[in-house]
Design an enzyme around this catalytic site. Structure first.
Site, PDB file in Angstrom:
ATOM      1  N   GLY A  50      38.712  23.995  73.446  1.00  0.00           N
ATOM      2  CA  GLY A  50      40.135  23.349  73.750  1.00  0.00           C
ATOM      3  C   GLY A  50      41.239  24.091  73.453  1.00  0.00           C
ATOM      4  CD  GLU A  51      45.580  25.688  72.675  1.00  0.00           C
ATOM      5  OE1 GLU A  51      45.414  25.990  73.972  1.00  0.00           O
ATOM      6  OE2 GLU A  51      45.849  26.815  71.944  1.00  0.00           O
ATOM      7  CB  SER A  52      42.225  27.705  68.263  1.00  0.00           C
ATOM      8  OG  SER A  52      43.283  28.539  68.720  1.00  0.00           O
ATOM      9  CB  CYS A  82      36.086  28.749  74.218  1.00  0.00           C
ATOM     10  SG  CYS A  82      37.637  29.466  74.930  1.00  0.00           S
ATOM     11  NE  ARG A 111      45.389  31.338  70.335  1.00  0.00           N
ATOM     12  CZ  ARG A 111      46.602  30.556  70.561  1.00  0.00           C
ATOM     13  NH1 ARG A 111      47.418  31.207  70.108  1.00  0.00           N
ATOM     14  NH2 ARG A 111      46.577  29.816  71.474  1.00  0.00           N
ATOM     15  CB  ILE A 140      38.380  27.928  80.242  1.00  0.00           C
ATOM     16  CG1 ILE A 140      37.181  27.445  81.317  1.00  0.00           C
ATOM     17  CG2 ILE A 140      39.679  27.157  80.611  1.00  0.00           C
ATOM     18  CD1 ILE A 140      36.688  26.068  81.103  1.00  0.00           C
ATOM     19  NE  ARG A 141      44.579  27.818  78.335  1.00  0.00           N
ATOM     20  CZ  ARG A 141      44.893  27.398  77.263  1.00  0.00           C
ATOM     21  NH1 ARG A 141      45.493  28.119  76.509  1.00  0.00           N
ATOM     22  NH2 ARG A 141      44.310  26.332  76.794  1.00  0.00           N
ATOM     23  CG  HIS A 176      33.707  26.544  77.621  1.00  0.00           C
ATOM     24  ND1 HIS A 176      34.294  25.680  76.481  1.00  0.00           N
ATOM     25  CD2 HIS A 176      34.721  27.514  77.892  1.00  0.00           C
ATOM     26  CE1 HIS A 176      35.442  26.083  76.174  1.00  0.00           C
ATOM     27  NE2 HIS A 176      35.915  27.150  76.974  1.00  0.00           N
ATOM     28  CD  GLU A 178      31.278  23.957  76.059  1.00  0.00           C
ATOM     29  OE1 GLU A 178      30.487  24.860  75.979  1.00  0.00           O
ATOM     30  OE2 GLU A 178      32.243  23.921  75.807  1.00  0.00           O
TER      31      GLU A 178
HETATM   32  N1  GLN Z   1      42.952  29.729  74.549  1.00  0.00           N
HETATM   33  C1  GLN Z   1      42.360  28.741  73.786  1.00  0.00           C
HETATM   34  C2  GLN Z   1      42.806  28.853  72.406  1.00  0.00           C
HETATM   35  O1  GLN Z   1      43.572  29.382  71.913  1.00  0.00           O
HETATM   36  C3  GLN Z   1      40.932  28.495  73.809  1.00  0.00           C
HETATM   37  C4  GLN Z   1      40.613  28.097  75.264  1.00  0.00           C
HETATM   38  C5  GLN Z   1      39.357  27.251  75.404  1.00  0.00           C
HETATM   39  O2  GLN Z   1      38.809  26.738  74.588  1.00  0.00           O
HETATM   40  N2  GLN Z   1      39.024  27.094  76.606  1.00  0.00           N
HETATM   41  O3  GLN Z   1      42.595  27.821  71.580  1.00  0.00           O
END
Ligand code: GLN
Length: 197
Positions: A50-52, A82, A111, A140-141, A176, A178
């Site tokens: 997600g987004e940390s 991630c 990150r 993903i990112r 990921h 999942e």
């Molecule tokens: N770049 C995101 C972060 O800093 C992580 C991306 C992801 O979980 N797919 O949290």
């Protein structure tokens, strides 16, 4: 614990549902965790992608930061994907201001190391301990692990960068699993939870 462990998925933000499905198909009882009382009832915990920065803020808001740090320190098995990998790092190289982690793995992470959203990619990744060929890594990112301490086992690399690690009962991947139909890494984690019980 019976032979079927109860595994939580930290459900503050991110791809919670996909992890619940993957864990159930790997023979665990899976449930979302948002509150300290719910955390107390699980044998292990997945921290999703997600987004940390958001997960960090919400964990503080929901009063989960300290209880979760305590459980990790006490040896509860955890698996981060991630953003979840970032949350398990003892140190982030480029944190947003105020961004905190749960910690648990002696590593420094970078990150968004593999680039932006439109540079997301998939690649086969060979993972130590996972048999029958490489797993399909969805990045993903994604972060990578810049460096690890002596207690950390590197389980996988991609393009010369560390993308999967384990320290004791803490497991983390930059990618990921999942999001694929391949649940071998979740099965490995379920085994870790069984072994810890
Ligand atoms: N770049 C995101 C972060 O800093 C992580 C991306 C992801 O979980 N797919 O949290």
């Amino acid at each position: 614990m019976s032979n079927t462990p109860v595994i939580g998925v930290l459900a503050l933000q991110g791809d919670v549902r996909e992890h619940l499905i993957a864990l159930a198909s790997a023979d665990a009882v899976a449930r979302p965790v948002r509150r300290p009382e719910e955390l107390a009832e699980v044998d292990g915990l997945v921290i999703p992608g997600g987004e940390s920065t958001t997960i960090s803020k919400l964990a503080a808001l929901f009063g989960l930061m300290e209880p979760l740090r305590e459980r990790i320190a006490a040896g509860m098995p955890v698996y981060g994907t991630c953003a979840g990998l970032i949350m398990l790092a003892d140190k982030i190289l480029d944190p947003r201001s105020g961004q905190e982690t749960f910690g648990g793995i002696d590593m420094i992470v970078r990150r968004n190391a593999f680039g932006r959203q439109n540079e997301s990619f998939e690649a086969g990744v060979g993972v130590t301990g996972i048999e029958d060929g490489p797993v399909e890594g969805v990045f993903i990112r994604a972060p990578w692990v810049e460096s690890v301490g002596a207690q950390v086992e590197v389980l996988a690399e991609h393009g010369g960068h560390i993308v999967a690690v384990r320290q004791g009962n803490a497991l983390a991947t930059s990618f990921h699993p999942e999001l694929t139909g391949d649940h071998r890494i979740h099965a490995l984690f379920v085994d870790m939870v069984r072994a810890a019980g």
